[in-house]
Design a protein around this motif. Structure first.
Motif, short mmCIF file in Angstrom:
data_model
loop_
_atom_site.label_atom_id
_atom_site.label_comp_id
_atom_site.label_asym_id
_atom_site.label_seq_id
_atom_site.Cartn_x
_atom_site.Cartn_y
_atom_site.Cartn_z
N UNK A 81 13.57 15.18 34.13
CA UNK A 81 12.62 14.98 33.03
C UNK A 81 11.24 15.57 33.31
N UNK A 82 10.82 15.54 34.57
CA UNK A 82 9.42 15.87 34.86
C UNK A 82 9.25 16.97 35.90
N UNK A 83 10.31 17.42 36.55
CA UNK A 83 10.17 18.37 37.65
C UNK A 83 9.49 19.66 37.25
N UNK A 84 9.91 20.28 36.15
CA UNK A 84 9.35 21.56 35.74
C UNK A 84 7.88 21.42 35.38
N UNK A 85 7.53 20.37 34.66
CA UNK A 85 6.13 20.14 34.27
C UNK A 85 5.25 19.97 35.51
N UNK A 86 5.68 19.17 36.44
CA UNK A 86 4.87 18.90 37.63
C UNK A 86 4.78 20.13 38.52
N UNK A 87 5.86 20.88 38.61
CA UNK A 87 5.84 22.10 39.40
C UNK A 87 4.77 23.06 38.86
N UNK A 88 4.74 23.22 37.57
CA UNK A 88 3.75 24.11 36.94
C UNK A 88 2.34 23.56 37.11
N UNK A 89 2.14 22.28 36.83
CA UNK A 89 0.80 21.70 36.87
C UNK A 89 0.23 21.71 38.29
N UNK A 90 1.04 21.36 39.27
CA UNK A 90 0.55 21.31 40.65
C UNK A 90 0.18 22.70 41.15
N UNK A 91 0.96 23.71 40.81
CA UNK A 91 0.63 25.06 41.23
C UNK A 91 -0.66 25.54 40.58
N UNK A 92 -0.77 25.27 39.30
CA UNK A 92 -1.97 25.70 38.57
C UNK A 92 -3.22 25.02 39.11
N UNK A 93 -3.15 23.70 39.31
CA UNK A 93 -4.31 22.95 39.80
C UNK A 93 -4.66 23.35 41.23
N UNK A 94 -3.65 23.65 42.04
CA UNK A 94 -3.91 24.10 43.40
C UNK A 94 -4.78 25.35 43.41
N UNK A 95 -4.48 26.30 42.53
CA UNK A 95 -5.22 27.55 42.49
C UNK A 95 -6.66 27.35 42.03
N UNK A 96 -6.95 26.22 41.40
CA UNK A 96 -8.30 25.93 40.93
C UNK A 96 -9.15 25.19 41.97
N UNK A 97 -8.56 24.82 43.10
CA UNK A 97 -9.28 23.99 44.06
C UNK A 97 -10.61 24.59 44.52
N UNK A 98 -10.71 25.89 44.81
CA UNK A 98 -12.02 26.42 45.21
C UNK A 98 -13.08 26.24 44.14
N UNK A 99 -12.76 26.49 42.89
CA UNK A 99 -13.73 26.32 41.81
C UNK A 99 -14.08 24.85 41.63
N UNK A 100 -13.10 23.97 41.74
CA UNK A 100 -13.35 22.54 41.62
C UNK A 100 -14.24 22.05 42.76
N UNK A 101 -13.98 22.54 43.98
CA UNK A 101 -14.80 22.15 45.13
C UNK A 101 -16.24 22.62 44.95
N UNK A 102 -16.44 23.82 44.42
CA UNK A 102 -17.79 24.32 44.19
C UNK A 102 -18.53 23.45 43.17
#
Length: 516
Positions: free
Chosen positions: A345-366
């Protein structure tokens, strides 16, 4: 208060194997499944996950571990029911209910009415199995963690006096982060894990306590990545380790992931509510930079205190390190720990969201750094310290905090050079002890500098130049009038004040963190 900047190795942990008990197929909360109209107004949330039956091992307290588990103390927050368990060796575990009940925060008369029913329905904003995937993600990120396991507690006579309240429900069984955890790798094998209240009291009392600031920052960026906005002070425990010169180094252990992967704003009315309650951040593929402040509101007092000496470069380095550590493979391996029905039910959604949010970590940290750097508060301890303020050029001010020890040279505890316009306000709090505030030049007038004496007979000194200074400045010395020596001249100003509980006056600092 001290921080240090070392980073621990990524930890590992395994709970003792649960004995060969039976399994059950059970849904965590089928009552949260509602019709289309209700979902349109109040959200789809995670209702399908709550309603899908999953297979869970039945926890037999007598055979779960060698010698069995004995229930000792019931507890929990306003939402979660907890039951503490102990084995024959004195090792403690805790059962945390998968289902929640936020109505316990309401007056008793409202719990069974429409308001209570609506609050109970909104339990569906929580992913019932969210905490289950956190350990593998946290381990890869270098963040300490508990290791919950999904279990079903039947009507077990071994529950004793807790049988009526705790039988026949799904729980997460995890190790309790307290006391001697020298055998637990995911707590750093610390021989002494302590509560926030104990640690913060130590930080105020003595300069010999240090927080590993970079490790704490790593944990906080992990919180943002998984969308966990409820990181108040009691959501943390602290692993302690011997440091140099008899110091104690504390490293953060996040606990209670109830609000990770929160999904709230997918209904008409809940979307409107989210505009007002900006801390209710939903777990989407994008972390909007405008939402970073709300996402971190609950932890702001902690963040301002514990991250005060870290620079923009520290934030960038930690974020880049985490982004590289959280590979696509790590994310996928964490998600397959879910029961197959949940993953479907949730694997594909979480896989996409976690990858996308991971790539934003430098901007979020700034952005996170930007929010914390704007207004800075630097506390001392109840021991004597020297605060040295020294201009390092236009728009730059170095602040050093040194330990004052009779008959011995001052010992540097911490320092940081602040830069305008990143930082606009700097407040120094002496707390206890006979502190010294040493101004070695006039700070750039664009910095608003406040000096608060605290208890003890403190001194504030600015060596006035031979000719009167015409340089503008914005320094205010706040004198509580308890025998301080204030040796400054214009343009530095002095003003009397009475310390409030919101200021750094020892007990007030703990009140500020809501620990009393």
């Amino acid at each position: 208060m001290l921080v240090s900047c070392s980073a621990p190795a990524a930890p590992r942990l395994a709970l003792p194997a649960i004995g060969p008990d039976s399994t059950v197929q059970v849904a965590a909360g089928p009552q949260y499944m509602r019709g289309a109209v209700h979902q349109f107004f109040w959200g789809k949330h995670y209702r399908k996950l709550w309603a899908v039956p999953v297979r869970a091992r039945v926890l037999n307290l007598r055979t779960a571990v060698p010698g069995g588990l004995t229930p000792t103390v019931a507890g929990g927050s306003f939402q979660t029911k907890n039951l503490r368990l102990v084995d024959k060796q004195g090792v403690e575990y805790v059962l945390r209910s998968v289902d929640k009940d936020a109505t316990k925060a309401l007056p008793e008369g409202l719990r069974e009415g429409p308001v209570g029913k609506l609050m109970k329905d909104q339990t569906s904003v929580i992913n019932p199995y969210g905490a289950y995937i956190v350990p593998r993600l946290a381990e890869a990120a270098g963040v300490y963690h508990t290791t919950p396991r999904l279990v079903y507690v039947a009507d077990d006579p071994a529950l004793g006096p807790f049988r009526q309240s705790y039988a026949n429900a799904l729980y997460l069984l995890e190790e309790r982060p307290e006391g001697d955890q020298s055998t637990v790798r995911s707590f750093g094998r610390s021989a002494r894990v302590e509560s926030s209240r104990k640690v913060f009291t130590n930080l105020v009392t003595t300069a010999r306590g240090r927080v590993d600031a970079r490790q704490y920052l790593r944990a906080r960026l992990f919180d943002m990545w998984v969308g966990d906005w409820s990181r108040r002070e009691d959501q943390w425990r602290w692993a302690s380790f011997p440091g140099r010169g008899g110091a104690t180094v504390y490293r953060a252990i996040p606990r209670d992931r109830d609000h990770a992967f929160f999904k709230f704003d997918d209904g008409l009315l809940t979307h409107i509510i989210s505009w007002v309650k900006s801390n209710y951040q939903s777990f989407h593929a994008t972390i909007r930079l405008s939402d970073v402040e709300g996402l971190n509101r609950a932890a702001r007092p902690l963040d301002k205190s514990l991250l005060v000496y870290l620079t923009a470069a520290d934030f960038r380095q930690v974020a880049d390190s985490m982004r590289l550590s959280l590979s696509d493979q790590v994310i996928e391996q964490a998600l397959v720990v879910w029961p197959p029905e949940v993953y479907a039910l949730a694997g594909a959604e979480f896989n996409h969201n976690l990858r996308s949010r991971r790539d934003q970590l430098p901007a979020v940290a700034a952005k996170f750094y930007e929010l914390l750097a704007r207004e800075v508060e630097i506390p001392g301890t109840d021991e004597a310290e020297r605060f040295v303020l020294e201009p390092m050029g236009p728009g730059q001010l170095r602040v050093q905090v040194l330990s004052l020890r009779a008959g011995r040279p001052d010992s540097l505890l911490n320092q940081r050079t602040f830069t305008y316009p990143d930082t606009r306000s700097i407040k120094l709090f002496g707390l206890g002890g006979n502190d010294v505030f040493d101004l070695r030049g006039l700070p750039d007038h664009r910095f608003a500098v406040g000096i608060y004496d605290g208890a003890g007979q403190d001194s504030v000194t600015w060596k006035t130049p031979a000719s009167p200074s015409k340089q503008p400045t914005n320094v205010m010395v706040y004198d509580s009038g308890d025998g301080n020596t204030i040796n400054v001249a214009k343009p530095i100003k002095t003003e009397g004040y009475v310390p409030a509980a919101t200021e750094f006056d020892a007990a007030g600092w703990l009140l500020r963190h809501r620990l009393f």
